[in-house]
Write an enzyme that holds these catalytic residues in place. Sequence first.
Site, mmCIF file in Angstrom:
data_model
loop_
_atom_site.group_PDB
_atom_site.id
_atom_site.type_symbol
_atom_site.label_atom_id
_atom_site.label_comp_id
_atom_site.label_asym_id
_atom_site.label_seq_id
_atom_site.Cartn_x
_atom_site.Cartn_y
_atom_site.Cartn_z
ATOM 1 N N LEU A 1 0.813 -1.203 0.000
ATOM 2 C CA LEU A 1 0.000 0.000 0.000
ATOM 3 C C LEU A 1 0.854 1.264 0.000
ATOM 4 O O LEU A 1 1.711 1.442 0.876
ATOM 5 C CB LEU A 1 -0.938 0.003 1.210
ATOM 6 C CG LEU A 1 -1.884 1.199 1.329
ATOM 7 C CD1 LEU A 1 -2.863 1.235 0.163
ATOM 8 C CD2 LEU A 1 -2.638 1.146 2.658
ATOM 9 N N ASP A 2 0.607 2.137 -0.981
ATOM 10 C CA ASP A 2 1.260 3.448 -1.092
ATOM 11 C C ASP A 2 2.777 3.357 -1.222
ATOM 12 O O ASP A 2 3.500 4.292 -0.891
ATOM 13 C CB ASP A 2 0.912 4.346 0.109
ATOM 14 C CG ASP A 2 -0.559 4.716 0.134
ATOM 15 O OD1 ASP A 2 -1.201 4.713 -0.938
ATOM 16 O OD2 ASP A 2 -1.076 5.007 1.228
ATOM 17 N N GLU A 3 3.282 2.226 -1.703
ATOM 18 C CA GLU A 3 4.727 2.065 -1.827
ATOM 19 C C GLU A 3 5.169 1.722 -3.245
ATOM 20 O O GLU A 3 6.311 1.305 -3.466
ATOM 21 C CB GLU A 3 5.225 0.999 -0.842
ATOM 22 C CG GLU A 3 5.073 1.413 0.619
ATOM 23 C CD GLU A 3 5.708 0.428 1.576
ATOM 24 O OE1 GLU A 3 6.444 -0.466 1.109
ATOM 25 O OE2 GLU A 3 5.469 0.551 2.796
#
Length: 289
Positions: A228-230
């Site tokens: 997530l979000d990486e």
Amino acid sequence: MKSQIVTFLIKCPDQKGLVAKFTSFFYEEGFNIVSCQQYVNAAANRYYMRIRLDAADTTISKETLETKFEKIAKTLNCNWSAHYESEQQNVAIMVSHTSHCLYDLLERQREGDLDCNISLIISNHTKLKSIADMFDVPFYHLPITKETKKEQETQVIELLKKYQVDLIVMARYMQILSEEFINQYPERIINIHHSFLPAFQGANPYQRAYERGVKLIGATAHYATVDLDEGPIIEQDVERITHESTPKTLKRIGADVERLVLAKAVKSHLQHQIIVSDNRAIVFPETGE
């Protein structure tokens, strides 16, 4: 092959003579080189090239071109892709209930700044259907709960296949996509994150930014991955703020930054300016195309 621009994206181990080998190949096949951009990551010993070609003076077919290039690529241990300007990409926008990024993308596409076909809009709410109607884009309301997540994603994938979607844009779609969904569209899902990653991941970043007294507010567009979000970061920007800024003004400033960052990221993808290497996005600057 009819007259058109062809873009090759190439990555391989760095070695002597790469430019000569690639450019000689395209010259011998009758292409005119419109632009050639390169980057060498010396630390990783990796070479990256984006080369744009004018096919006006060649009659080679796509299949023959790619078959011949693959022979060279194998000898150099290359990963590559070829993209043809005449093949307009189909884009799906996924959104929840915030309109600024959706409206901005639709307006840019209508004005010709984004060369694509926005085929459909998918939302887990009905709030933004009026915007879809305004731009005459099919709107699909697919509500989602924890219990219906798998079923809803199956419906989404069926729509994406029906419309032959090439790129998915999460324009403030406030749901976490499953690993199974993301793995079906590697490097084809762009998400806008309403903060300057890696800071303030997750929900309610503007309130947390306010509480920390930040002096810059930003936004990040990246490819969605199972982490997530990486995912690989495509575009970022910031706006300076002061101690007088409130969570409300931070949100307003952030929305402006989000619009610009997401539009730039989508345009870079559509124009084939991005090569993903490991978890980094190599983004070549626009060359006037």
